[in-house]
Structures are given as C-alpha cells and as structure tokens.
Design a protein around this motif. Sequence first.
Motif, PDB file in Angstrom:
ATOM      1  N   ALA A 154      38.654   5.423 -34.589  1.00 56.20           N
ATOM      2  CA  ALA A 154      39.496   6.330 -35.194  1.00 56.20           C
ATOM      3  C   ALA A 154      40.112   5.744 -36.672  1.00 56.20           C
ATOM      4  CB  ALA A 154      40.703   7.008 -34.486  1.00 56.20           C
ATOM      5  N   GLY A 155      40.789   4.294 -36.597  1.00 55.85           N
ATOM      6  CA  GLY A 155      41.034   3.776 -37.580  1.00 55.85           C
ATOM      7  C   GLY A 155      40.021   3.509 -38.677  1.00 55.85           C
ATOM      8  N   PHE A 156      38.868   3.091 -38.447  1.00 56.72           N
ATOM      9  CA  PHE A 156      37.824   2.473 -39.166  1.00 56.72           C
ATOM     10  C   PHE A 156      37.249   3.840 -40.005  1.00 56.72           C
ATOM     11  CE2 PHE A 156      33.689   1.531 -40.581  1.00 56.72           C
ATOM     12  CZ  PHE A 156      33.655   0.293 -40.857  1.00 56.72           C
ATOM     13  N   ALA A 157      37.292   5.094 -39.126  1.00 54.47           N
ATOM     14  CA  ALA A 157      36.506   5.949 -39.761  1.00 54.47           C
ATOM     15  C   ALA A 157      37.408   7.001 -40.519  1.00 54.47           C
ATOM     16  CB  ALA A 157      36.227   7.057 -38.295  1.00 54.47           C
ATOM     17  N   SER A 158      38.639   6.949 -40.332  1.00 55.64           N
ATOM     18  CA  SER A 158      39.456   7.712 -41.120  1.00 55.64           C
ATOM     19  C   SER A 158      39.827   7.115 -42.428  1.00 55.64           C
ATOM     20  CB  SER A 158      40.875   8.143 -40.621  1.00 55.64           C
ATOM     21  OG  SER A 158      41.433   6.937 -40.044  1.00 55.64           O
ATOM     22  N   VAL A 159      39.685   5.854 -42.488  1.00 56.43           N
ATOM     23  CA  VAL A 159      40.081   4.962 -43.658  1.00 56.43           C
ATOM     24  C   VAL A 159      38.957   4.932 -44.546  1.00 56.43           C
ATOM     25  CG1 VAL A 159      39.509   2.491 -43.194  1.00 56.43           C
ATOM     26  CG2 VAL A 159      41.450   3.068 -44.479  1.00 56.43           C
ATOM     27  N   PHE A 160      37.951   5.011 -44.084  1.00 50.89           N
ATOM     28  CA  PHE A 160      36.651   5.027 -45.144  1.00 50.89           C
ATOM     29  C   PHE A 160      35.987   6.647 -45.336  1.00 50.89           C
ATOM     30  CE2 PHE A 160      36.533   0.382 -43.815  1.00 50.89           C
ATOM     31  CZ  PHE A 160      37.097  -0.161 -45.033  1.00 50.89           C
ATOM     32  N   GLY A 161      36.085   7.275 -44.503  1.00 49.12           N
ATOM     33  CA  GLY A 161      35.623   8.677 -44.391  1.00 49.12           C
ATOM     34  C   GLY A 161      34.003   8.451 -43.775  1.00 49.12           C
ATOM     35  N   THR A 162      34.012   7.820 -42.728  1.00 53.60           N
ATOM     36  CA  THR A 162      32.579   7.543 -42.208  1.00 53.60           C
ATOM     37  C   THR A 162      32.682   7.483 -40.516  1.00 53.60           C
ATOM     38  OG1 THR A 162      32.915   4.927 -42.275  1.00 53.60           O
ATOM     39  CG2 THR A 162      31.824   5.966 -44.285  1.00 53.60           C
ATOM     40  N   PRO A 163      32.737   8.920 -40.219  1.00 53.46           N
ATOM     41  CA  PRO A 163      32.913   8.982 -38.687  1.00 53.46           C
ATOM     42  C   PRO A 163      31.838   8.394 -37.889  1.00 53.46           C
ATOM     43  CG  PRO A 163      32.397  11.019 -39.845  1.00 53.46           C
ATOM     44  CD  PRO A 163      32.705  10.179 -40.766  1.00 53.46           C
ATOM     45  N   LEU A 164      30.502   8.479 -38.392  1.00 55.20           N
ATOM     46  CA  LEU A 164      29.551   7.844 -37.442  1.00 55.20           C
ATOM     47  C   LEU A 164      29.567   6.541 -37.454  1.00 55.20           C
ATOM     48  CD1 LEU A 164      26.215   9.812 -38.691  1.00 55.20           C
ATOM     49  CD2 LEU A 164      27.682  10.235 -36.606  1.00 55.20           C
ATOM     50  N   ALA A 165      29.795   5.578 -38.404  1.00 55.21           N
ATOM     51  CA  ALA A 165      30.200   4.178 -38.859  1.00 55.21           C
ATOM     52  C   ALA A 165      31.280   4.084 -37.770  1.00 55.21           C
ATOM     53  CB  ALA A 165      30.135   3.788 -39.984  1.00 55.21           C
ATOM     54  N   GLY A 166      32.152   4.874 -37.905  1.00 55.63           N
ATOM     55  CA  GLY A 166      33.497   4.285 -37.162  1.00 55.63           C
ATOM     56  C   GLY A 166      33.376   4.346 -35.654  1.00 55.63           C
ATOM     57  N   ALA A 167      32.665   5.376 -35.121  1.00 55.76           N
ATOM     58  CA  ALA A 167      32.472   5.529 -33.619  1.00 55.76           C
ATOM     59  C   ALA A 167      31.702   4.453 -33.074  1.00 55.76           C
ATOM     60  CB  ALA A 167      31.830   6.748 -33.432  1.00 55.76           C
ATOM     61  N   VAL A 168      30.666   3.827 -33.882  1.00 53.02           N
ATOM     62  CA  VAL A 168      29.838   2.780 -33.452  1.00 53.02           C
ATOM     63  C   VAL A 168      30.683   1.576 -33.724  1.00 53.02           C
ATOM     64  CG1 VAL A 168      27.700   1.607 -33.806  1.00 53.02           C
ATOM     65  CG2 VAL A 168      27.813   4.088 -33.630  1.00 53.02           C
ATOM     66  N   PHE A 169      31.292   1.446 -34.658  1.00 53.44           N
ATOM     67  CA  PHE A 169      32.242   0.068 -35.103  1.00 53.44           C
ATOM     68  C   PHE A 169      33.139  -0.167 -33.898  1.00 53.44           C
ATOM     69  CE2 PHE A 169      35.934  -2.182 -36.630  1.00 53.44           C
ATOM     70  CZ  PHE A 169      35.112  -3.301 -37.455  1.00 53.44           C
ATOM     71  N   GLY A 170      33.618   0.928 -33.362  1.00 46.63           N
ATOM     72  CA  GLY A 170      34.798   0.303 -31.978  1.00 46.63           C
ATOM     73  C   GLY A 170      34.080   0.050 -30.839  1.00 46.63           C
ATOM     74  N   LEU A 171      32.620   0.322 -30.744  1.00 44.12           N
ATOM     75  CA  LEU A 171      31.754  -0.024 -29.778  1.00 44.12           C
ATOM     76  C   LEU A 171      30.978  -1.353 -29.963  1.00 44.12           C
ATOM     77  CD1 LEU A 171      29.820   3.456 -29.060  1.00 44.12           C
ATOM     78  CD2 LEU A 171      31.784   2.344 -27.821  1.00 44.12           C
ATOM     79  N   GLU A 172      30.638  -1.562 -31.041  1.00 44.23           N
ATOM     80  CA  GLU A 172      30.068  -2.703 -31.728  1.00 44.23           C
ATOM     81  C   GLU A 172      30.814  -3.988 -31.857  1.00 44.23           C
ATOM     82  OE1 GLU A 172      26.041  -3.722 -34.292  1.00 44.23           O
ATOM     83  OE2 GLU A 172      27.766  -2.069 -35.060  1.00 44.23           O
ATOM     84  N   VAL A 173      32.177  -3.922 -32.352  1.00 50.78           N
ATOM     85  CA  VAL A 173      32.738  -5.009 -32.785  1.00 50.78           C
ATOM     86  C   VAL A 173      33.189  -6.053 -31.966  1.00 50.78           C
ATOM     87  CG1 VAL A 173      34.940  -4.142 -32.709  1.00 50.78           C
ATOM     88  CG2 VAL A 173      34.535  -5.627 -34.650  1.00 50.78           C
ATOM     89  N   LEU A 174      33.360  -5.678 -30.482  1.00 58.01           N
ATOM     90  CA  LEU A 174      34.107  -6.140 -29.591  1.00 58.01           C
ATOM     91  C   LEU A 174      33.134  -7.353 -29.088  1.00 58.01           C
ATOM     92  CD1 LEU A 174      35.078  -3.300 -26.985  1.00 58.01           C
ATOM     93  CD2 LEU A 174      36.380  -4.536 -28.712  1.00 58.01           C
ATOM     94  N   ALA A 175      31.746  -7.270 -28.881  1.00 60.12           N
ATOM     95  CA  ALA A 175      30.994  -8.534 -28.370  1.00 60.12           C
ATOM     96  C   ALA A 175      29.648  -8.403 -29.264  1.00 60.12           C
ATOM     97  CB  ALA A 175      30.563  -8.558 -26.997  1.00 60.12           C
ATOM     98  N   LEU A 176      29.230  -9.736 -29.629  1.00 59.14           N
ATOM     99  CA  LEU A 176      28.013  -9.506 -30.264  1.00 59.14           C
ATOM    100  C   LEU A 176      26.732  -9.166 -29.286  1.00 59.14           C
ATOM    101  CD1 LEU A 176      29.761 -11.664 -31.982  1.00 59.14           C
ATOM    102  CD2 LEU A 176      27.618 -12.961 -32.521  1.00 59.14           C
TER     103      LEU A 176
END
Length: 437
Positions: A154-176
């Motif tokens: 939610a934080g990533f999506a709202s600050v950049f206006g990119t909901p698709l990227a924000g949704a995946v960022f929260g899933l992807e950033v935790l582990a390579l």
Amino acid sequence: MSWLQRNEQLRMLPGLARWTVLALLVAVLSGTASAWFLLGLDWATAARDSHHWLLAGLPVAGAVVAWVYLRYGQSVEAGNNLLIDEVHDPKKVVPLRMAPLILVSTVISHLFGASVGREGTAVQMGGSLADQLTHVFRLRHDDRRILLMSGISAGFASVFGTPLAGAVFGLEVLALGRMRYDALLPCVVAAVAADRVCLLWGVHHTHYDAGVLPDVTAWGLLAVAVAGLAFGCVGKLFAWATHQLGSRFKQHVPFAPWRAALGGLVVAALIWGLDAWRYAGLGVPVIEEAFQHPLPWWDAPAKLVLTVLSLGSGFKGGEVTPLFFIGATLGNALAPLLHQPYTLLAAVGFVGVFAGAANTPLACTLMAIELFGGQVGLYALLACTVSYLFSGHNGIYRAQRIGQPKHPRGVAGVRLGDVDQTQAVNRPPVEPPSAER
C-alpha cells in the motif's frame, strides 16, 4: 461442478472477506499517510527551490533529526529492514512512532536539500500503520506477516501511483527469487485501494512522457540487454557504497548527530560550491528532462555520490527516486552509444537500476508498463532481469533473504547483510598443492 467443489469455494469466502476488509483498512491508513507526506514534500521542495539559503541549515537539520532518533527512535532506526525482518521472524509489533518520525524527518531532509527519496518513508508508514491492526484484531504471527506485506504494498503503490507494481513489490521484496502467494489478495487490494485513497486527497503523481517507443527488434533487445548489465552494476555499486559509507561513518564518528552534521556539511558544500542544485532533493525535473533531450553524462554519477553521502551519513528518506534519477540519466547517456532512442533507454533505465538495487525485477517491469505503456513491457522485462542478475547478492535492503540464489555459489536462506560472512564460511576448502612434480 460437484458438491465438494462448491463447498470448497464457499469455505474460502469468510477468509477472503476478512482479508479484504483488513486490506481496505490498511489502504485507508497508508493512502492517507502517503497523501499527507506527498503534500508536505511538495511544500518542502517549493520552499527549498525558492530559498536556496536553506541549504546552509542542512548540517544542523541532520544533527537534530539524528538526535531525535537517538533519543526516541532507536527501536525503529532500521526502517525498511525492520519491516522485512518482522515479516520473516515476527517478534513484536512495530512501534507506531515509526510513521510520524520518518514522515517529519524526510520532509526536513528535503526542505534543507539532502539528496534522498520518498519510497522508504511511504513503505515504513504503510508497514507501521498496518501493524497496529495486530493489536486491534489480535492477529497470529502468520496473519501479521501478511498484514505487514499489505502495508508495504500500500505504501509503495500510493506514493508512486503504481498499484500493480506496489502489489508485487510487497511480495517480491522480502526474498530473492521467492514470493508468498498467500498474501497476493491482501497486497493487491491494499495497493489498489491505497492508490485510490491517495488520489482522493487531491494528490497528483508525476507523469513521465516517454512518447512513442520503437517496435521490438533484435538489435533493440541486444542493446537493452547490454544496458541492463550496466544498470545492474550501477545498482550494485549504489547499494555497496551506501552500506560501506554508513559503516565507516559509524566506525569513525560514533555519535549519530555528528555523523549527520558532517555528511550534511559535505553535501551542502558540494551543491553550493559546484552549483549542483539539480541534484538536491528528489530531482524530478531532471528525470523529466531525461525523456526530452540528451543530458550530460555526469548527471548519473553526481546524483549517486550525493545520495550515497546523504543516506550514508544518516539523513532519512528513500533510495528509490534517486535510483530512478540515476537510471533515467544513465540510460539517456548510453542511448547514443547503443544507437537507441534516449526515451527508450531512459525508460528502461528508470526501472532497471532500481530492479538491480532492490532485487525486484517483476515489480519494476510492471512499474514501467504502468508509467510508460505496454509497448515498453518486453524491453523493461529484459533490462530488469539482466540488471537483477548482474547486481549479484547485494541490495539496498540488507534484511532481504536469499530464497533462490542467483548463481550456484550463492547460499539460500541468509540475509543479504550476512552474505559475505556466510560465503566465507561455506566456501569449499582449498585443496593443498600436490607433492607430485
């Protein structure tokens, strides 16, 4: 459809409804916080651009913020890394003070001219506000992990206006190389709704006009792959330099306020002495220029140096927008060497350096599509993938785990911050030299 299948679907509904409600609550909190933050950031940027003398106060501002964190914010000093650690190993709810502390301190950094970003602030606000619902609903550890991930999205999506990227960022950033799909629905709902909430507050995101991008060609793909290699190396350099400078500062200047004051003095002297105002703050106007005309080759390294100095000395803010700046200007500079339109390489560079530094190639590809249109998709995916691979086991988030190593000698299951030590311990023993002649 059999009765068993129908029953299975019905059994899912209460859980889906519960997580939808929780994600919407997270979205309201995160979207509102991001909106207030962006409005404050606009004010700080306008004030700094109108009153250049504010740059003289950068050392004092840094020292004051560092003292406040030393006195009241040591439990949240780790920022994004604290959120990632809590997702992997839940211990205690993130203190609510993280949100106001990071919001105010980041606005102060921008007001006085530090070269920092905004993503870290939005993610920390989203994660800390979301985690407060743990108390309200008495969530278990597994549920709390998902709640934190939805706050990050939610934080990533709202600050950049990119909901698709924000949704995946929260899933992807935790582990390579690994994603948790049990959090997919909450992250998607939180990201999309938080973006809408932020817009309802009257906030408008920057529009980057890449124009009409070229059709996919073999030479274009090869050129983008070569550029992706450069993006990955620069992302690795940025992460390594930021961590190294931070460690050296702590080693030689143990008192945090003095570190920030010294770093602020150096940054202010460089900006003022070299008339380098274009590198202060976010640098959005320069990013926009990267899509309009050729830029000097030194824009990317200059922004990298000033951002490393700012973050390494303790100023609060994010790394991502500076990485957008570095990537877009680097792509612009590489365009004539690779015989490609500077708009194309600026677009893939915008997300490519970030993909390597944050180890999030899928989120960055989606961000490129959301910002520049579907035609950039294949180019962006290639650039982000190559950048991800060539950045190695490094990154701006040292709490990331290695889920799937990038190469055979990588060690799975460890934090990025522990990679060097782990590889040293697990390195195969060196065979003694043979006695035969």
